[in-house]
Design a protein around this motif. Sequence first.
Motif, short mmCIF file in Angstrom:
data_model
loop_
_atom_site.label_atom_id
_atom_site.label_comp_id
_atom_site.label_asym_id
_atom_site.label_seq_id
_atom_site.Cartn_x
_atom_site.Cartn_y
_atom_site.Cartn_z
N GLY A 55 39.72 60.68 122.15
CA GLY A 55 40.06 59.68 121.63
C GLY A 55 38.64 58.99 121.42
O GLY A 55 38.20 58.51 119.97
N THR A 103 46.28 56.72 122.29
CA THR A 103 47.19 57.02 121.17
C THR A 103 46.40 56.47 119.81
O THR A 103 45.48 55.97 120.04
CB THR A 103 48.49 55.78 121.05
OG1 THR A 103 47.91 54.54 121.30
CG2 THR A 103 49.26 56.28 122.25
N HIS A 104 46.57 56.62 118.88
CA HIS A 104 46.24 56.19 117.51
C HIS A 104 45.79 54.81 117.28
O HIS A 104 44.84 54.42 116.99
CB HIS A 104 46.67 56.85 116.22
CG HIS A 104 48.09 56.10 115.74
ND1 HIS A 104 49.39 56.61 116.39
CD2 HIS A 104 48.21 55.15 115.07
CE1 HIS A 104 50.40 55.84 115.86
NE2 HIS A 104 49.77 55.08 115.22
N THR A 151 45.12 63.31 115.11
CA THR A 151 45.79 63.19 116.26
C THR A 151 46.63 64.38 116.13
O THR A 151 47.60 64.39 115.37
CB THR A 151 46.45 62.06 116.41
OG1 THR A 151 45.36 60.94 116.38
CG2 THR A 151 47.10 61.95 117.81
N HIS A 170 42.50 64.33 119.86
CA HIS A 170 41.84 63.78 118.53
C HIS A 170 40.66 64.38 118.41
O HIS A 170 39.94 64.56 119.27
CB HIS A 170 41.74 62.21 119.07
CG HIS A 170 42.95 61.40 119.48
ND1 HIS A 170 43.98 60.98 118.81
CD2 HIS A 170 43.12 60.95 120.88
CE1 HIS A 170 44.55 60.25 119.60
NE2 HIS A 170 44.15 60.44 120.89
N TYR A 268 51.98 59.93 122.09
CA TYR A 268 51.20 60.09 120.94
C TYR A 268 52.12 60.18 119.34
O TYR A 268 53.19 61.05 119.56
CB TYR A 268 50.43 61.20 120.79
CG TYR A 268 49.81 61.37 122.49
CD1 TYR A 268 48.91 60.54 123.00
CD2 TYR A 268 50.38 62.43 123.24
CE1 TYR A 268 48.64 60.55 124.28
CE2 TYR A 268 50.03 62.80 124.66
CZ TYR A 268 49.08 61.52 125.04
OH TYR A 268 48.76 61.81 126.45
N SER A 270 51.69 62.38 115.70
CA SER A 270 50.94 63.13 115.20
C SER A 270 50.51 62.96 113.66
O SER A 270 51.44 62.27 112.99
CB SER A 270 51.42 64.53 114.99
OG SER A 270 52.58 64.72 114.26
#
Length: 295
Positions: A55, A103-104, A151, A170, A268, A270
């Motif tokens: 990421g 995570t995003h 992601t 990612h 996470y 998607s």
Amino acid sequence: MERGSADGGRAQAGSSCSPSAPDTNKEAELSMAMVWSIQEAVERQTLQIGISACGATAVVDVLQALGITVVAELVDSHVRTRLRRNESPLPDYLHSRSEAGATHQQLIAGAEQASDGKVLGRFFSLHPQRKVRLVPWLASWIRRGAVPVATMNMQRAVPAGEEIPDAWHHQLIFGVGPNAVFMANPLDVVSEGEVHERLCSESVLLVRREDVLQRLTGDTPQSAISDHPDPRWKVLDVEGQVKQMITEEDLSDEEHPKMMHIVIPAAYTSGVTLFTLRDSDVGRSLLHAPELPML
């Protein structure tokens, strides 16, 4: 298109255009957009900067593509990459696996902080399934100046004969073409369908049998697996899955096929995060863009 090298994938993408099919040509044109050329991607892409740091690596390249140079260590410190606790007893190890990496939300915060607020990100979930043609949608944003990061649950759409990966991932999307998505870290071209399947996944993670059994200890109660604020640990009955694996150790393979993985919750979600310069027309458009509609 089959999975292959970026150069080979681009040649295939271009060959799908035929002068005798104007409608196909128009659609191909709408599906083509590049943040970087393939040669630029070869020269500019950042190789993974650390363990579980895909990421943060993607954010380094996002900033670079938007004209902002920041050292990788600073980006990683803002993304706050989490590591697997490989030496922990099983319950804590599994809890760490569910959130290892980022995570995003961490990517968006990291890009904003590392750029001193110059860059903004907006996440678009693709699960549950959305009414969208992935490549034309990505192309439309790339042409306007946005930089996408996918992601993905890499445990989906695994090519036949390959081992199931043990993590989500990612990846910077540096371009798209007809039925092709060009990605960095690693440099690759993947079919639209394959990427879309990985982008449309429940938030779960498969953990290999050997990674579970080798961390069993007599002094750690298995009930600690369910002792987590996320109720999905109980809904998925992760504790029960582990007990079943233990029971299977006393059975022969012929008598009872053994579970190869357990399923645990994943932190996470998607989908695709689009990054832009905050002080730009595309940045303002991105903030007000509607969510992708459900199918």
